[in-house]
Design an enzyme around this catalytic site. Structure first.
Site, mmCIF file in Angstrom:
data_model
loop_
_atom_site.group_PDB
_atom_site.id
_atom_site.type_symbol
_atom_site.label_atom_id
_atom_site.label_comp_id
_atom_site.label_asym_id
_atom_site.label_seq_id
_atom_site.Cartn_x
_atom_site.Cartn_y
_atom_site.Cartn_z
ATOM 1 N N ASP A 8 0.841 -1.203 0.000
ATOM 2 C CA ASP A 8 0.000 0.000 0.000
ATOM 3 C C ASP A 8 0.879 1.256 0.000
ATOM 4 O O ASP A 8 0.843 2.041 0.934
ATOM 5 C CB ASP A 8 -0.944 -0.007 1.230
ATOM 6 N N ASP A 238 8.525 -1.364 6.330
ATOM 7 C CA ASP A 238 8.394 -2.299 5.206
ATOM 8 C C ASP A 238 9.756 -2.658 4.611
ATOM 9 O O ASP A 238 9.948 -3.767 4.099
ATOM 10 C CB ASP A 238 7.485 -1.713 4.124
HETATM 11 C C1 BDR Z 1 2.970 -0.262 8.597
HETATM 12 O O1 BDR Z 1 1.835 0.567 8.427
HETATM 13 C C2 BDR Z 1 2.030 1.438 7.330
HETATM 14 O O2 BDR Z 1 1.768 2.763 7.667
HETATM 15 C C3 BDR Z 1 3.443 1.269 6.864
HETATM 16 O O3 BDR Z 1 3.506 1.369 5.448
HETATM 17 C C4 BDR Z 1 3.816 -0.093 7.358
HETATM 18 O O4 BDR Z 1 3.468 -1.096 6.427
HETATM 19 C C5 BDR Z 1 3.611 0.079 9.907
HETATM 20 O O5 BDR Z 1 2.722 -0.162 10.956
HETATM 21 CA CA CA Z 2 2.862 -0.510 4.066
#
Ligand code: BDR
Ligand code: CA
Length: 316
Positions: A8, A238
């Site tokens: 995402d 990530d």
């Molecule tokens: C995760 O939540 C998203 O905001 C970031 O992309 C990451 O995948 C961290 O909690």
């Molecule tokens: Ca993410």
């Protein structure tokens, strides 16, 4: 082994994709997009912008625009309105594939039966839908390396829950109960692997197309972190998961556990319940990564951006 990245994007998703594509360690056969940090139209456009920026021909498949049951979450306060630090990169020329992400996941699981791994960086809606639509999928996927959940119930979205799980707890519950071996990179581990000001400075030295674009995008993360935690650094959850997928020795400490997801609960919705003792005789479904080599994560990212970091570790 083939990989699909379910994502995402998202600034830290972007870092993970840059590393996964540029380091050429993973054979990435597709990127599937999902709702999450921002809406699906933005996450899909960002994935297309990224593959274009990286001159990659990896196809991008648009996935679920909303969680299975609850209303969508949003983390644009950290990722910007466009999901990419409000940098609004040029519109991509490439188009998204016609096949839906869920159909692609099913096709990929059949085509690379037993040889397909998933790197999941967002809410798990696409993966759960693929498993629900075709029950054989869960026997065909080799493993899932996942950024998500908490190991010690210290959440970032609620007091107990991490964003990717909280954004679709029912989907996460389906995935954790599927029987596919999961390598979970939880929030606390990512927080400990935050990259320091030395890496921020090195990223700014990058002259590659991806480096220049990422430098602009990361300003929002750097300033938010400074405001919220009072530290100068780069929190790229990530990316940590991508490095674990590419180089499993990045993990310094891990534990096998039975992990289930709380889907009800007034205060605990989205909590990953990590049972390391398994006293009732259940078997583990997850390897929980408890700590990672953050210097190596920094090095891998700098490599992916084409930044010279020779002597960087010893000069710190
Ligand atoms: C995760 O939540 C998203 O905001 C970031 O992309 C990451 O995948 C961290 O909690
Ligand atoms: Ca993410």
């Amino acid at each position: 082994m083939k990989w699909v990245i379910d994502t995402d994007p998202g600034i830290d998703d972007a870092a993970a994709i840059i590393a996964a594509i540029n380091l050429k360690i993973m054979d990435v056969v597709g990127i599937t997009t999902v709702h999450g940090n921002v809406g699906l139209e933005h996450t899909t456009r960002n994935a297309l912008k990224l593959v274009e920026l990286l001159d990659s021909d990896v196809p991008v498949y648009r996935g679920a625009s909303a969680p299975l049951l609850k209303a969508p979450e949003n983390a644009s306060q950290f990722h910007g309105e466009d999901g990419f630090g409000n940098t609004f990169l040029p519109e991509p020329k490439r188009n998204v594939e016609k096949t839906h992400a869920v159909d692609f996941l099913i096709q990929a699981a059949h085509r690379w039966d037993g040889d397909l791994s998933l790197l999941t960086l967002g809410p798990l809606t696409n993966v759960a839908l693929a498993m629900a639509e075709d029950r054989s999928v869960q026997h065909k996927i080799r493993q899932i390396v996942m950024m998500g959940g908490t190991s010690k119930a210290r959440g970032n979205t609620t007091p107990l829950a991490e964003f990717n799980i909280y954004a679709d707890p029912e989907a996460a519950a389906i995935v954790f109960s599927s029987g596919v071996p999961i390598v979970m990179v939880p929030w606390e581990t990512c927080l400990d692997a935050m990259l320091g000001p030395d890496v921020v400075a090195k990223v700014r030295e990058s002259t590659s197309k991806a480096g220049v674009a990422f430098s602009k995008a990361m300003d929002l993360v750097v300033s938010r972190l400074h405001k919220v935690l009072g530290v100068e650094g780069l929190l790229l959850c990530d990316l940590v998961a991508a490095c674990v997928a590419m180089e499993p020795s990045v993990v310094k400490e891990k534990v096998a556990a039975r992990v289930v997801v709380e889907t009800g609960g007034r205060y605990s919705k989205g909590l990953t319940v990590v049972d390391e003792r398994m006293l009732d005789g259940v078997s583990p479904n997850t390897t929980v990564c408890l700590s990672c080599d953050k210097d190596r994560v920094g090095e891998m990212f700098l490599d992916a951006l084409g930044v010279n970091h020779v002597n960087w570790r010893c000069s710190k």
